[in-house]
Structure formats: structure tokens, C-alpha cells
Write a protein that holds these residues in place. Structure first.
Motif, PDB file in Angstrom:
ATOM      1  N   GLN A 148       0.728  -1.182  -0.037  1.00 56.90           N
ATOM      2  CA  GLN A 148       0.012   0.074  -0.148  1.00 56.90           C
ATOM      3  C   GLN A 148       0.917   1.152  -0.107  1.00 56.90           C
ATOM      4  N   ALA A 149       2.035   1.226   0.810  1.00 55.88           N
ATOM      5  CA  ALA A 149       2.920   2.342   0.605  1.00 55.88           C
ATOM      6  C   ALA A 149       3.583   2.638  -0.573  1.00 55.88           C
ATOM      7  N   ARG A 150       3.991   1.354  -1.188  1.00 53.30           N
ATOM      8  CA  ARG A 150       4.637   1.361  -2.613  1.00 53.30           C
ATOM      9  C   ARG A 150       3.509   1.829  -3.785  1.00 53.30           C
ATOM     10  N   SER A 151       2.339   1.383  -3.462  1.00 50.08           N
ATOM     11  CA  SER A 151       1.375   1.943  -4.744  1.00 50.08           C
ATOM     12  C   SER A 151       1.084   3.247  -4.313  1.00 50.08           C
ATOM     13  N   GLY A 152       1.315   3.965  -3.176  1.00 50.77           N
ATOM     14  CA  GLY A 152       0.525   5.369  -2.876  1.00 50.77           C
ATOM     15  C   GLY A 152      -0.462   5.278  -2.452  1.00 50.77           C
TER      16      GLY A 152
ATOM     17  N   ARG B  47       8.576  -3.372  12.951  1.00 53.51           N
ATOM     18  CA  ARG B  47      10.016  -3.666  13.013  1.00 53.51           C
ATOM     19  C   ARG B  47      10.698  -3.916  11.704  1.00 53.51           C
ATOM     20  N   ALA B  48       9.818  -4.916  10.872  1.00 55.03           N
ATOM     21  CA  ALA B  48      10.580  -5.247   9.633  1.00 55.03           C
ATOM     22  C   ALA B  48      10.324  -4.154   8.649  1.00 55.03           C
ATOM     23  N   LEU B  49       9.084  -3.539   8.661  1.00 58.02           N
ATOM     24  CA  LEU B  49       8.761  -2.535   7.772  1.00 58.02           C
ATOM     25  C   LEU B  49       9.729  -1.397   7.940  1.00 58.02           C
ATOM     26  N   GLU B  50      10.233  -1.098   9.129  1.00 55.12           N
ATOM     27  CA  GLU B  50      11.024  -0.028   9.506  1.00 55.12           C
ATOM     28  C   GLU B  50      12.442  -0.249   9.146  1.00 55.12           C
ATOM     29  N   ALA B  51      12.876  -1.563   9.283  1.00 52.84           N
ATOM     30  CA  ALA B  51      14.253  -2.031   8.683  1.00 52.84           C
ATOM     31  C   ALA B  51      14.248  -2.039   7.277  1.00 52.84           C
ATOM     32  N   ASP B  52      13.178  -2.101   6.528  1.00 53.09           N
ATOM     33  CA  ASP B  52      13.218  -1.903   5.118  1.00 53.09           C
ATOM     34  C   ASP B  52      12.956  -0.423   4.676  1.00 53.09           C
ATOM     35  N   GLY B  53      12.789   0.347   5.711  1.00 59.49           N
ATOM     36  CA  GLY B  53      12.547   1.810   5.189  1.00 59.49           C
ATOM     37  C   GLY B  53      11.301   2.090   4.811  1.00 59.49           C
ATOM     38  N   VAL B  54      10.398   1.302   4.698  1.00 59.07           N
ATOM     39  CA  VAL B  54       9.056   1.526   4.546  1.00 59.07           C
ATOM     40  C   VAL B  54       8.141   2.439   5.308  1.00 59.07           C
ATOM     41  N   ILE B  55       8.520   2.466   6.734  1.00 56.45           N
ATOM     42  CA  ILE B  55       7.884   3.163   7.695  1.00 56.45           C
ATOM     43  C   ILE B  55       8.852   3.890   8.600  1.00 56.45           C
ATOM     44  N   GLU B  56       8.715   4.913   9.358  1.00 58.43           N
ATOM     45  CA  GLU B  56       9.592   5.475  10.208  1.00 58.43           C
ATOM     46  C   GLU B  56       8.952   5.691  11.472  1.00 58.43           C
TER      47      GLU B  56
ATOM     48  N   VAL C  69       4.296   6.557   7.252  1.00 56.97           N
ATOM     49  CA  VAL C  69       4.986   6.141   6.026  1.00 56.97           C
ATOM     50  C   VAL C  69       6.163   6.910   5.549  1.00 56.97           C
ATOM     51  N   ALA C  70       7.224   6.292   5.392  1.00 57.23           N
ATOM     52  CA  ALA C  70       8.404   7.057   4.974  1.00 57.23           C
ATOM     53  C   ALA C  70       8.573   7.262   3.285  1.00 57.23           C
ATOM     54  N   ALA C  71       9.282   8.088   2.940  1.00 54.71           N
ATOM     55  CA  ALA C  71       9.393   8.553   1.660  1.00 54.71           C
ATOM     56  C   ALA C  71       9.641   7.206   0.923  1.00 54.71           C
ATOM     57  N   ALA C  72       8.866   7.056  -0.143  1.00 51.43           N
ATOM     58  CA  ALA C  72       9.008   5.710  -1.001  1.00 51.43           C
ATOM     59  C   ALA C  72      10.328   5.437  -1.637  1.00 51.43           C
TER      60      ALA C  72
END
Length: 122
Positions: free
Chosen positions: A24-28, A58-67, A76-79
Motif C-alpha cells: 500500500q505504501a509502494r502503490s501510493g 520492526r520489519a517495515l522500519e528495517a526495510d525503510g517503508v515506515i519510520e 509511512v516513509a518516503a517511497a
């Protein structure tokens, strides 16, 4: 934000949460800066344990998807920015290493091109 957990799917619930938020973050559908529910709030709404949602966050934060911004919440972090930052850091490390090895710029670029061709199967 709409998430659906399929208990009989075989995919762990935390992975379903992670994958759906990431997509959902990737798609906008979840725009940059969107404030996510608290771990407890999302766990309650999905009927999951708080630790399950925390693991996904935690996994999403490690991937940079969220902060996480401390007490201000999780957003949601900058895509793509995390991947770009990680690639830039890896490139910087590579550049420093080949310079210490005494390679010239052309040799270093050729080595990088060869590695990329191998990685992408070209």
C-alpha cells in the motif's frame, strides 16, 4: 488503511501485515507521511497479538517503508528512499575500497558493471 488477515493462508500474520502495508505504501494508497495506527490499536482491530504487529512494524522500519518518530507515532516513509540510501552507502563503501586497492576509475567501473551483469543475469 485496509488490511485483511487470512489465518488459514499459511503465511504468518506478521508477514501478511508487513506485505500489505509495504504494498500500500509502494502503490501510493498509503501516502508518504501517513500516520499508521499504534501497534496496540492495529492489533486490536485485526484480532492479532500486539507482538505480531510490532514484529511487522520492526520489519517495515528495517526495510525503510515506515519510520517511527518516538511518541509522535509511526509514519509511512518516503517511497524508495531507504533503498536509494542503502545503495548509495554501498556504493560509497565500494568506491573507498577500490581506491585503497589502487584501482583506477575505469577499472572500478568495469568491475561494478560486471558484478551488476552477473547479479541481473545479463
Amino acid at each position: 488503511m485496509t488490511l485483511k488477515i487470512h489465518i488459514h493462508d499459511g503465511t504468518p500474520p506478521y508477514e501478511q501485515v508487513r506485505a500489505q502495508i509495504s504494498e500500500q505504501a509502494r502503490s501510493g494508497a498509503l501516502p508518504v507521511g501517513y500516520r499508521l495506527p499504534t501497534v496496540r490499536g492495529l492489533a486490536e482491530s485485526l484480532g492479532l497479538a500486539a507482538n505480531t504487529v510490532a514484529k511487522a512494524y520492526r520489519a517495515l522500519e528495517a526495510d525503510g517503508v515506515i519510520e517511527t518518530r518516538g511518541r509522535n507515532g509511526t509514519f509511512v516513509a518516503a517511497a524508495g528512499s531507504a533503498a536509494v540510501r542503502e545503495a548509495a552507502a554501498a556504493a560509497q563503501t565500494y568506491a573507498e575500497r577500490v581506491r585503497r586497492l589502487g584501482l583506477g576509475e575505469d577499472e572500478a567501473l568495469e568491475a561494478a558493471r560486471n558484478a551488476l551483469r552477473a547479479a541481473y543475469g545479463q
